[in-house]
Design a protein around this motif. Structure first.
Motif, short mmCIF file in Angstrom:
data_model
loop_
_atom_site.label_atom_id
_atom_site.label_comp_id
_atom_site.label_asym_id
_atom_site.label_seq_id
_atom_site.Cartn_x
_atom_site.Cartn_y
_atom_site.Cartn_z
N LYS A 260 85.56 21.17 4.31
CA LYS A 260 84.27 20.93 4.02
C LYS A 260 83.75 21.08 2.59
N GLY A 261 83.92 22.11 2.35
CA GLY A 261 83.36 22.64 0.98
C GLY A 261 84.26 22.27 -0.24
N THR A 262 85.62 22.32 0.03
CA THR A 262 86.46 21.84 -1.17
C THR A 262 86.24 20.17 -1.25
N ILE B 62 75.05 17.63 3.29
CA ILE B 62 74.65 18.95 3.86
C ILE B 62 76.05 19.39 4.66
N ASP B 63 76.47 20.41 4.34
CA ASP B 63 77.92 20.90 4.58
C ASP B 63 77.64 22.17 5.62
N GLY B 64 78.55 22.02 6.86
CA GLY B 64 78.35 22.80 7.77
C GLY B 64 77.01 23.05 8.62
N GLY C 137 86.54 37.20 -0.53
CA GLY C 137 85.69 38.28 0.01
C GLY C 137 84.67 37.97 0.99
N ARG C 138 84.72 37.14 1.75
CA ARG C 138 83.99 36.67 3.10
C ARG C 138 84.30 37.66 4.11
N THR C 139 83.06 38.18 4.58
CA THR C 139 83.22 39.06 5.82
C THR C 139 83.92 38.35 7.07
MG MG Z 1 82.41 26.23 3.74
#
Ligand code: MG
Ligand code: UDP
Length: 224
Positions: free
Chosen positions: A44-46, A119-121, A167-169
């Motif tokens: 989605k983000g990419t 609007i992503d996610g 670095g995402r938890t």
């Molecule tokens: Mg994303």
């Protein structure tokens, strides 16, 4: 208002009338929204970054806004957001929608022509969707849902790979299992609801980035 009447008004009053009319026109221009949905790691983000480069959209990632709020000094929701993200749970809609609304308003305040949003996610569950409809109905129209369709296995592998540097938890196997469950149980039903309205545009998201974007372009070119 007739020309004769306008010209009889003082210059100052005339400018006030014009300003009020302009503001009313801008207010009438509701935001035009595309919801971008798909499993964690479906791209989605990419793809949103690519869309912004090629089309006049503003990209708002609900996850990014929540992560920023989590890190904001003095935020009363930092801990709650942190716990929800690690557990792959969905943050209460009031928090997410407030952040989205604020970001949309800020974008439009800086440039009133920016009315097209990706609007992503979001919306990730039916409560998100109901909250959006209640709070945003007068301010935004949802044009369609861009759905990145990808197998769970590919999604998990991509996120684990991303976890080496993100670095995402929540880019670890334990969180991912929960995120996939949340996606299947809560987000898929939202996509189904939009499907019934003929508002879902599905992209095969399992291939390489360029190939996926070529399919995205085909869809967007038809919509614009
Ligand atoms: Mg994303
Ligand atoms: N999240 C949420 N509500 C939203 C968007 C995100 O609660 O509207 C939380 C949720 O815990 C989710 C996490 O933020 O698992 C990460 O979301 P993001 O969209 O960044 O992940 P992606 O699907 O892009 O990997």
């Amino acid at each position: 208002m007739s020309f004769r009447l306008l010209s009889s008004l003082s210059a100052k009053l005339r400018s006030v009338v014009y300003r009020a009319a302009t503001v009313a026109l801008i207010d009438m221009k509701k935001a035009q929204v595309v919801f971008v949905l798909g499993g964690p790691g479906s791209g989605k983000g990419t793809q949103c970054v690519r869309i912004v480069e090629n089309y006049g959209y503003t990209h708002l990632s609900a996850g990014d806004l929540l992560r920023a709020e989590r890190s904001r000094e003095g935020s009363e929701f930092g801990q709650l957001i942190d716990n929800h993200i690690k557990d792959g749970k969905i943050v209460p809609f009031e928090i997410t929608i407030k952040l989205l609304k604020k970001a949309m308003e800020e974008t439009r305040r800086l440039d009133e022509k920016k009315i097209h949003f990706l609007i992503d996610g979001f919306p990730r569950n039916e409560e998100n969707l109901q909250g959006w409809t209640t709070i945003m109905d007068g301010e935004a129209d949802v044009k369609f849902v861009l759905f990145f369709d990808c197998s769970n296995e590919v999604c998990i592998n991509r996120c684990v790979e991303r976890g080496k540097s993100s670095g995402r938890t929540d880019d670890n196997r334990a969180s991912l299992e929960k995120r996939i469950q949340t996606y299947l149980q809560s987000t898929r039903p939202v996509i189904s609801l939009y499907e019934k309205q003929g508002k879902v545009r599905t992209v095969d998201a399992s291939c390489a980035v360029d190939k996926v974007f070529a399919n995205v372009k085909t869809i967007l070119d038809k919509e614009i």
